[in-house]
Design a protein around this motif. Structure first.
Motif, short mmCIF file in Angstrom:
data_model
loop_
_atom_site.label_atom_id
_atom_site.label_comp_id
_atom_site.label_asym_id
_atom_site.label_seq_id
_atom_site.Cartn_x
_atom_site.Cartn_y
_atom_site.Cartn_z
N VAL A 13 -107.83 -91.99 -45.26
CA VAL A 13 -107.38 -92.30 -44.01
C VAL A 13 -106.43 -93.73 -44.12
CG1 VAL A 13 -107.55 -92.88 -41.61
CG2 VAL A 13 -109.04 -91.10 -42.37
N LEU A 14 -107.03 -94.62 -44.98
CA LEU A 14 -106.39 -95.88 -45.17
C LEU A 14 -105.26 -95.51 -46.04
CD1 LEU A 14 -106.15 -98.79 -44.84
CD2 LEU A 14 -107.63 -99.07 -46.93
N HIS A 15 -105.23 -94.74 -47.01
CA HIS A 15 -104.15 -94.51 -48.07
C HIS A 15 -103.20 -93.68 -47.33
CE1 HIS A 15 -102.20 -91.33 -50.60
NE2 HIS A 15 -102.36 -92.30 -51.60
N GLN A 16 -103.25 -92.75 -46.34
CA GLN A 16 -102.49 -92.22 -45.67
C GLN A 16 -101.69 -93.17 -44.81
OE1 GLN A 16 -102.52 -89.56 -47.83
NE2 GLN A 16 -102.12 -87.91 -46.07
N THR A 17 -102.42 -94.19 -43.98
CA THR A 17 -101.95 -94.84 -43.02
C THR A 17 -100.88 -95.99 -43.88
OG1 THR A 17 -103.86 -95.07 -42.01
CG2 THR A 17 -102.56 -97.04 -41.43
N VAL A 18 -101.33 -96.34 -44.97
CA VAL A 18 -100.48 -97.26 -45.78
C VAL A 18 -99.19 -96.73 -46.24
CG1 VAL A 18 -100.08 -98.88 -47.82
CG2 VAL A 18 -102.06 -98.78 -46.70
N PHE A 19 -99.30 -95.52 -46.81
CA PHE A 19 -98.06 -94.60 -47.06
C PHE A 19 -97.06 -94.19 -45.88
CE2 PHE A 19 -100.32 -95.08 -51.25
CZ PHE A 19 -99.38 -95.46 -51.91
N ALA A 27 -97.63 -96.03 -39.66
CA ALA A 27 -98.89 -96.24 -39.96
C ALA A 27 -99.77 -95.91 -38.98
CB ALA A 27 -99.01 -97.83 -40.32
N THR A 28 -99.60 -95.95 -37.57
CA THR A 28 -100.26 -95.54 -36.68
C THR A 28 -100.41 -94.17 -36.47
OG1 THR A 28 -99.69 -97.43 -35.21
CG2 THR A 28 -100.65 -95.64 -34.14
N ALA A 29 -99.22 -93.42 -36.67
CA ALA A 29 -98.99 -92.16 -36.52
C ALA A 29 -99.86 -91.34 -37.60
CB ALA A 29 -97.58 -91.52 -36.94
N LEU A 30 -99.97 -91.97 -38.94
CA LEU A 30 -100.51 -91.18 -39.98
C LEU A 30 -102.10 -91.40 -39.94
CD1 LEU A 30 -99.70 -89.54 -42.48
CD2 LEU A 30 -97.70 -90.38 -41.20
N ALA A 31 -102.24 -92.42 -39.48
CA ALA A 31 -103.77 -92.77 -39.36
C ALA A 31 -104.31 -91.91 -38.39
CB ALA A 31 -104.05 -94.47 -38.91
N VAL A 32 -103.65 -91.70 -37.32
CA VAL A 32 -104.46 -91.07 -36.10
C VAL A 32 -104.29 -89.24 -36.63
CG1 VAL A 32 -103.94 -89.85 -33.80
CG2 VAL A 32 -103.44 -92.29 -34.15
N ARG A 33 -103.36 -88.97 -37.20
CA ARG A 33 -103.10 -87.59 -37.70
C ARG A 33 -104.36 -87.32 -38.97
NH1 ARG A 33 -98.36 -84.41 -40.99
NH2 ARG A 33 -99.10 -85.85 -42.57
N SER A 34 -104.26 -88.48 -39.56
CA SER A 34 -105.42 -88.10 -40.78
C SER A 34 -106.71 -88.11 -40.34
CB SER A 34 -105.35 -89.47 -41.88
OG SER A 34 -103.95 -89.51 -42.28
N GLU A 36 -101.44 -79.17 -36.44
CA GLU A 36 -100.62 -79.10 -35.18
C GLU A 36 -101.27 -80.28 -34.03
OE1 GLU A 36 -101.72 -76.43 -36.80
OE2 GLU A 36 -99.63 -75.52 -37.42
N ALA A 37 -102.73 -79.77 -33.86
CA ALA A 37 -103.35 -80.73 -32.78
C ALA A 37 -103.11 -82.33 -33.25
CB ALA A 37 -104.51 -80.19 -32.62
N SER A 38 -103.55 -82.33 -34.64
CA SER A 38 -103.40 -84.01 -35.05
C SER A 38 -102.22 -84.49 -35.03
CB SER A 38 -103.89 -83.87 -36.46
OG SER A 38 -105.04 -83.32 -36.77
N SER A 39 -101.18 -83.41 -35.32
CA SER A 39 -99.78 -84.22 -35.23
C SER A 39 -99.26 -84.58 -33.85
CB SER A 39 -98.58 -83.28 -35.88
OG SER A 39 -99.14 -83.07 -37.02
N PHE A 40 -99.73 -83.71 -32.87
CA PHE A 40 -99.54 -83.84 -31.32
C PHE A 40 -100.28 -85.19 -30.85
CE2 PHE A 40 -101.03 -83.32 -27.18
CZ PHE A 40 -99.66 -83.14 -26.48
N SER A 41 -101.36 -85.26 -31.33
CA SER A 41 -102.34 -86.52 -30.89
C SER A 41 -101.50 -87.82 -31.54
CB SER A 41 -103.67 -86.47 -31.22
OG SER A 41 -104.06 -85.09 -30.96
N ALA A 42 -101.13 -87.93 -32.65
CA ALA A 42 -100.51 -88.93 -33.23
C ALA A 42 -99.14 -89.28 -32.40
CB ALA A 42 -100.32 -88.55 -34.76
#
Lengths: 154, 262
Positions: free
Chosen positions: A8-14, A41-48, A58-64
């Motif tokens: 999650v941290l990796h995805q957030t940073v990138f 960073a927030t978007a990827l943190a929530v999605r991941s 799809e649900a993760s992307s919507f929430s993010a």
């Protein structure tokens, strides 16, 4: 279900870095670039985190996108920039460009004279296409909802 | 409601229509959604002295009818290629808000708009190239590209963006340009990743061309449909779909050359 916090941290940073790079391409002002990176960073943190919890892409992307849209609306006075543009720039790293390429490459492959498994290629291509459509729809809807609700309140 | 100072000479409705649409045209070309264009054009028209403004936002053109009392004027203008320029978008919106307050004539507003368009800063080309390289390398990591391929993806994407700017200066067709840039990016990223012993060459080829994915038009298309503009949204979706086909054609040609993705 346990969560891989390192991932999650990796995805957030990138995610933040990708949004920052696209912010420069979209000619955001220097101060807005910081907000753009934070949105990415927030978007990827929530999605991941959603994906780690077993939610669909799809649900993760919507929430993010929804959370980015809400945050951008809440911080509108401090941000001092076009809120919609910032939200869109922040969500760009979630646009499934890789899936889109795979979907179209699969369709190209269907016309190959040496194709061995046309059925599975077609189904895979269709699945990728649907994921692209649904994910983009989910992101745009998530981003638009706070704005539309705010308009209703007015 | 009389929104303007009666001391100020009223501009002809034709001028108000054309100038209001000029704001809309710039907003469209900077990547604004149809709702934003509609809102700001109406605000400019009101500030310039129109009682009402009805705008039709098309993909390649705008049409407006402005009225003042019994007078009515309808005009149309072309819209150029879609792009994204947030600082110009913001500057045009700020000027529109200023115009809405009233007291400015068409000549003064046109001069201010011209100045905004000319003076809004842009990042230097080399910085944009490097930023795009960094963005695609980050995308690569999000897609699972291994560390060995990150450098090649960065370099190939930066080169691709440089090539894209060169083609844009020559006013190349955006779709053909997308295929050429995708081919250069995919081959550059793939060759570099292969040379460095990466195990994710195919993913690196895709990551190096993600600068071409039309994310903003894709999201705007959906917003336009949600905002009740299905025609504009559909046109944008078609543009996005065709662009993706041309981008993928570049990757496909690159894969054929390198023997990847089979």
């Amino acid at each position: 279900m346990s969560m891989d916090y390192a991932l999650v941290l990796h995805q957030t940073v990138f995610g933040g870095l990708a949004a920052l790079g696209f912010g420069v391409l979209f000619n955001l002002g220097p101060r807005s670039l910081v907000w753009c990176a934070l949105c990415g960073a927030t978007a990827l943190a929530v999605r991941s985190a959603g994906l780690e919890r077993g939610w669909s892409l799809e649900a993760s992307s919507f929430s993010a996108a929804l959370i980015v849209g809400v945050v951008v609306q809440l911080l509108r006075r401090r941000i001092g920039v076009s809120r919609n543009t910032l939200g869109v720039a922040g969500c760009i790293p979630m646009v499934p460009g890789g899936f889109a390429a795979k979907a179209i490459l699969g369709l190209f492959a269907l016309t190959s004279p040496t194709l061995e498994n046309p059925d599975s290629t077609l189904i895979q291509s269709l699945v990728f296409s649907l994921r692209v459509v649904f994910t983009i729809g989910a992101i745009a809807t998530g981003l638009a909802m706070p704005t539309l609700l705010l308009r209703l309140r007015k | 409601m009389d929104r303007f100072n009666p001391e100020v000479k009223q501009d002809p409705l034709e001028d108000i229509a054309m100038l209001s649409m000029e704001f809309g045209r710039w907003l469209m070309e900077c990547g604004a959604s149809g709702a934003v264009v509609d809102e700001f054009v109406a605000r400019v028209a009101a500030g310039l002295g129109a009682d009402r403004a009805d705008l039709r936002v098309g993909y390649a053109s705008l049409a407006i009818t402005v009225g003042r009392g019994a007078e009515v004027a309808t005009r149309m203008c072309k819209v150029g290629s879609p792009g994204v320029n947030q600082r110009l978008d913001q500057a045009v919106r700020t000027l529109a808000q200023q115009v809405e307050q009233g007291g400015l004539g068409c000549a003064a507003v046109r001069s201010l708009l011209d100045r905004v368009v000319q003076e809004t800063p842009r990042y230097p080309g080399w910085l944009v190239d490097l930023a795009v390289g960094a963005a695609c390398a980050s995308f690569g990591r999000l897609l699972g590209v291994d560390w060995r391929a990150v450098g090649p993806v960065f370099a190939a994407a930066a080169l691709g963006q440089f090539f894209r700017r060169s083609l844009a200066r020559r006013q190349a067709n955006p779709f053909i340009s997308a295929t050429l840039v995708a081919f250069v990016g995919a081959v550059g990223g793939g060759l570099g990743a292969r040379q460095l012993g990466s195990h994710t060459v195919a993913a690196a080829m895709t990551a190096a061309v993600l600068l071409l994915v039309p994310g903003v038009p894709a999201l705007n298309a959906q917003s336009d449909i949600l905002d009740g503009r299905p025609t504009l949204g559909s046109a944008r979706i078609v543009w996005v779909a065709v662009m993706l086909v041309f981008v993928t054609a570049g990757i496909w040609l690159g894969q054929l050359l390198l023997g990847e993705g089979r």
